[in-house]
Write a protein that holds these residues in place. Structure first.
Motif, PDB file in Angstrom:
ATOM      1  N   ILE A  41       0.695  -1.362   0.211  1.00 47.82           N
ATOM      2  CA  ILE A  41       0.513   0.294   0.148  1.00 47.82           C
ATOM      3  C   ILE A  41       1.114   1.494   0.156  1.00 47.82           C
ATOM      4  CG2 ILE A  41      -1.986   1.328   1.423  1.00 47.82           C
ATOM      5  CD1 ILE A  41      -3.382  -1.508   0.191  1.00 47.82           C
ATOM      6  N   LYS A  42       0.606   2.295  -0.812  1.00 51.98           N
ATOM      7  CA  LYS A  42       1.683   3.489  -0.886  1.00 51.98           C
ATOM      8  C   LYS A  42       1.174   4.300   0.200  1.00 51.98           C
ATOM      9  CE  LYS A  42       2.176   3.814  -5.998  1.00 51.98           C
ATOM     10  NZ  LYS A  42       1.874   2.148  -6.239  1.00 51.98           N
ATOM     11  N   ASN A  43       2.091   5.407   0.602  1.00 57.50           N
ATOM     12  CA  ASN A  43       2.280   5.837   2.251  1.00 57.50           C
ATOM     13  C   ASN A  43       1.314   5.341   3.218  1.00 57.50           C
ATOM     14  OD1 ASN A  43       2.783   8.140   0.426  1.00 57.50           O
ATOM     15  ND2 ASN A  43       1.384   8.251  -0.775  1.00 57.50           N
ATOM     16  N   ALA A  44       2.116   4.027   2.692  1.00 60.38           N
ATOM     17  CA  ALA A  44       1.236   3.122   4.467  1.00 60.38           C
ATOM     18  C   ALA A  44       0.729   3.892   5.452  1.00 60.38           C
ATOM     19  CB  ALA A  44       1.359   2.027   4.270  1.00 60.38           C
ATOM     20  N   LYS A  45       2.162   4.755   5.908  1.00 63.12           N
ATOM     21  CA  LYS A  45       2.992   4.888   6.881  1.00 63.12           C
ATOM     22  C   LYS A  45       2.044   6.391   6.996  1.00 63.12           C
ATOM     23  CE  LYS A  45       6.902   7.406   5.380  1.00 63.12           C
ATOM     24  NZ  LYS A  45       6.935   6.759   3.854  1.00 63.12           N
ATOM     25  N   ASN A  46       1.488   6.658   6.148  1.00 63.43           N
ATOM     26  CA  ASN A  46       0.174   7.654   6.809  1.00 63.43           C
ATOM     27  C   ASN A  46      -0.969   7.200   6.976  1.00 63.43           C
ATOM     28  OD1 ASN A  46       2.433   9.038   6.709  1.00 63.43           O
ATOM     29  ND2 ASN A  46       2.399   9.676   4.213  1.00 63.43           N
ATOM     30  N   LEU A  47      -1.698   5.863   7.320  1.00 66.39           N
ATOM     31  CA  LEU A  47      -2.821   5.492   7.629  1.00 66.39           C
ATOM     32  C   LEU A  47      -2.660   4.535   8.926  1.00 66.39           C
ATOM     33  CD1 LEU A  47      -3.465   3.622   3.959  1.00 66.39           C
ATOM     34  CD2 LEU A  47      -4.245   5.593   4.716  1.00 66.39           C
ATOM     35  N   SER A  48      -3.819   4.406   9.287  1.00 64.19           N
ATOM     36  CA  SER A  48      -3.769   4.125  10.462  1.00 64.19           C
ATOM     37  C   SER A  48      -4.111   2.763   9.850  1.00 64.19           C
ATOM     38  CB  SER A  48      -5.457   4.195  10.921  1.00 64.19           C
ATOM     39  OG  SER A  48      -6.487   3.557  10.160  1.00 64.19           O
ATOM     40  N   GLU A  49      -4.272   1.482  10.727  1.00 65.60           N
ATOM     41  CA  GLU A  49      -4.040  -0.005  11.168  1.00 65.60           C
ATOM     42  C   GLU A  49      -4.786  -0.265  10.063  1.00 65.60           C
ATOM     43  OE1 GLU A  49      -4.362  -3.620  14.193  1.00 65.60           O
ATOM     44  OE2 GLU A  49      -2.621  -1.596  14.737  1.00 65.60           O
ATOM     45  N   LYS A  98     -13.280 -25.292  -7.784  1.00 68.22           N
ATOM     46  CA  LYS A  98     -11.792 -25.340  -8.848  1.00 68.22           C
ATOM     47  C   LYS A  98     -10.833 -24.313  -8.304  1.00 68.22           C
ATOM     48  CE  LYS A  98     -14.691 -25.114 -12.817  1.00 68.22           C
ATOM     49  NZ  LYS A  98     -15.699 -26.414 -13.078  1.00 68.22           N
ATOM     50  N   GLN A  99     -10.260 -23.744  -7.949  1.00 68.39           N
ATOM     51  CA  GLN A  99      -9.613 -22.869  -7.527  1.00 68.39           C
ATOM     52  C   GLN A  99      -9.303 -23.039  -5.919  1.00 68.39           C
ATOM     53  OE1 GLN A  99      -6.678 -20.078  -9.331  1.00 68.39           O
ATOM     54  NE2 GLN A  99      -8.322 -18.303  -8.704  1.00 68.39           N
ATOM     55  N   LEU A 100      -8.357 -22.865  -5.634  1.00 69.22           N
ATOM     56  CA  LEU A 100      -7.999 -22.717  -3.562  1.00 69.22           C
ATOM     57  C   LEU A 100      -7.370 -21.594  -3.979  1.00 69.22           C
ATOM     58  CD1 LEU A 100      -8.784 -24.126  -0.837  1.00 69.22           C
ATOM     59  CD2 LEU A 100      -6.982 -25.564  -1.311  1.00 69.22           C
ATOM     60  N   VAL A 101      -7.647 -20.690  -3.029  1.00 67.29           N
ATOM     61  CA  VAL A 101      -6.606 -19.787  -2.804  1.00 67.29           C
ATOM     62  C   VAL A 101      -6.470 -19.111  -1.374  1.00 67.29           C
ATOM     63  CG1 VAL A 101      -6.664 -16.214  -3.460  1.00 67.29           C
ATOM     64  CG2 VAL A 101      -7.679 -17.557  -4.555  1.00 67.29           C
ATOM     65  N   PHE A 102      -5.175 -19.521  -1.191  1.00 71.32           N
ATOM     66  CA  PHE A 102      -4.135 -19.303   0.356  1.00 71.32           C
ATOM     67  C   PHE A 102      -3.948 -17.843   0.250  1.00 71.32           C
ATOM     68  CE2 PHE A 102      -4.284 -24.160   0.066  1.00 71.32           C
ATOM     69  CZ  PHE A 102      -4.686 -23.822   0.995  1.00 71.32           C
ATOM     70  N   VAL A 103      -3.992 -17.027   1.603  1.00 73.48           N
ATOM     71  CA  VAL A 103      -3.585 -15.747   1.578  1.00 73.48           C
ATOM     72  C   VAL A 103      -3.183 -14.847   2.497  1.00 73.48           C
ATOM     73  CG1 VAL A 103      -4.468 -12.947   1.590  1.00 73.48           C
ATOM     74  CG2 VAL A 103      -6.113 -15.437   0.465  1.00 73.48           C
ATOM     75  N   ILE A 104      -1.999 -14.537   2.238  1.00 73.74           N
ATOM     76  CA  ILE A 104      -1.015 -13.835   3.005  1.00 73.74           C
ATOM     77  C   ILE A 104      -0.877 -12.762   3.337  1.00 73.74           C
ATOM     78  CG2 ILE A 104       1.319 -13.294   4.270  1.00 73.74           C
ATOM     79  CD1 ILE A 104       2.751 -16.237   2.312  1.00 73.74           C
ATOM     80  N   GLY A 105      -1.425 -12.166   4.957  1.00 67.55           N
ATOM     81  CA  GLY A 105      -2.357 -10.563   4.490  1.00 67.55           C
ATOM     82  C   GLY A 105      -1.160  -9.653   4.658  1.00 67.55           C
ATOM     83  N   GLY A 106      -1.508  -8.630   5.524  1.00 67.54           N
ATOM     84  CA  GLY A 106      -0.232  -7.552   5.529  1.00 67.54           C
ATOM     85  C   GLY A 106       0.107  -7.254   6.725  1.00 67.54           C
ATOM     86  N   PRO A 107       1.134  -6.515   7.229  1.00 66.81           N
ATOM     87  CA  PRO A 107       1.108  -6.982   8.866  1.00 66.81           C
ATOM     88  C   PRO A 107       0.343  -6.886   9.616  1.00 66.81           C
ATOM     89  CG  PRO A 107       1.963  -4.505   7.787  1.00 66.81           C
ATOM     90  CD  PRO A 107       1.251  -5.543   7.000  1.00 66.81           C
ATOM     91  N   TYR A 108      -0.974  -6.006   9.422  1.00 68.42           N
ATOM     92  CA  TYR A 108      -2.125  -6.258  10.263  1.00 68.42           C
ATOM     93  C   TYR A 108      -3.023  -7.291  10.719  1.00 68.42           C
ATOM     94  CZ  TYR A 108       0.708  -1.950  11.066  1.00 68.42           C
ATOM     95  OH  TYR A 108       1.840  -0.819  11.521  1.00 68.42           O
TER      96      TYR A 108
END
Length: 157
Positions: A41-49, A98-108
């Motif tokens: 995410i762009k400018n993530a440091k300016n966003l809340s969790e 048909k498709q299994l989607v695993f997701v690794i999220g961001g730091p929060y």
């Protein structure tokens, strides 16, 4: 069945990326596997969790088709042994998905919308790992799971 791993942010460690690539190559003998990296995410440091989770959630959900089975890699998820995970994979393949989607999220973690859309959560460990390490551990366990299903010797090493 296809398996896709979605991950937020690129891996900047070359050594880790080489190992990840090696397991992705090995997985090609068993299943159609794809690792898709979602941009940071762009400018993530300016966003809340909460704002960061929301924006990452939007990116994740754009990549999910209505028929996909969405599984989150989440610290509060169910833990499996390698043998149990191989059985889990077999059940998912037998289900006709048909498709299994695993997701690794961001730091929060994940947004509420992503949790609502998911079909389950898996935890790789009670320990905390970097998101880059989780990619490697997950593709290795996926590969190990398929060797177990095929009764091949890798999983005994």
């Amino acid at each position: 069945m296809n398996i896709k791993l979605l991950a937020v942010g690129k891996t900047d460690n070359e050594s880790l990326q080489k190992l990840i690539d090696e397991y992705i190559k090995r997985l090609g003998f068993y299943i159609n596997f794809n690792l898709e990296i979602l941009p940071d995410i762009k400018n993530a440091k300016n966003l809340s969790e909460a704002q960061q989770k929301e924006k990452e959630g939007e990116l994740i959900l754009k990549k999910i088709q209505s028929a996909d089975v969405l599984i989150l890699l989440d610290e509060k998820g169910k833990q499996y042994t390698s043998e149990e995970f191989s059985g889990y994979l077999q059940k998912k393949m037998n289900s006709g998905a048909k498709q299994l989607v695993f997701v690794i999220g961001g730091p929060y973690g994940f947004s509420d919308e992503v949790y609502k859309k998911s079909s389950g959560k898996i935890s790789l460990s009670k320990m905390t790992f970097s998101h880059q390490m989780v990619r490697l551990f997950f593709v290795e366990q996926l590969y190990r799971g398929f060797t177990i299903l095929r009764n091949e010797p890798y999983h005994h090493r």
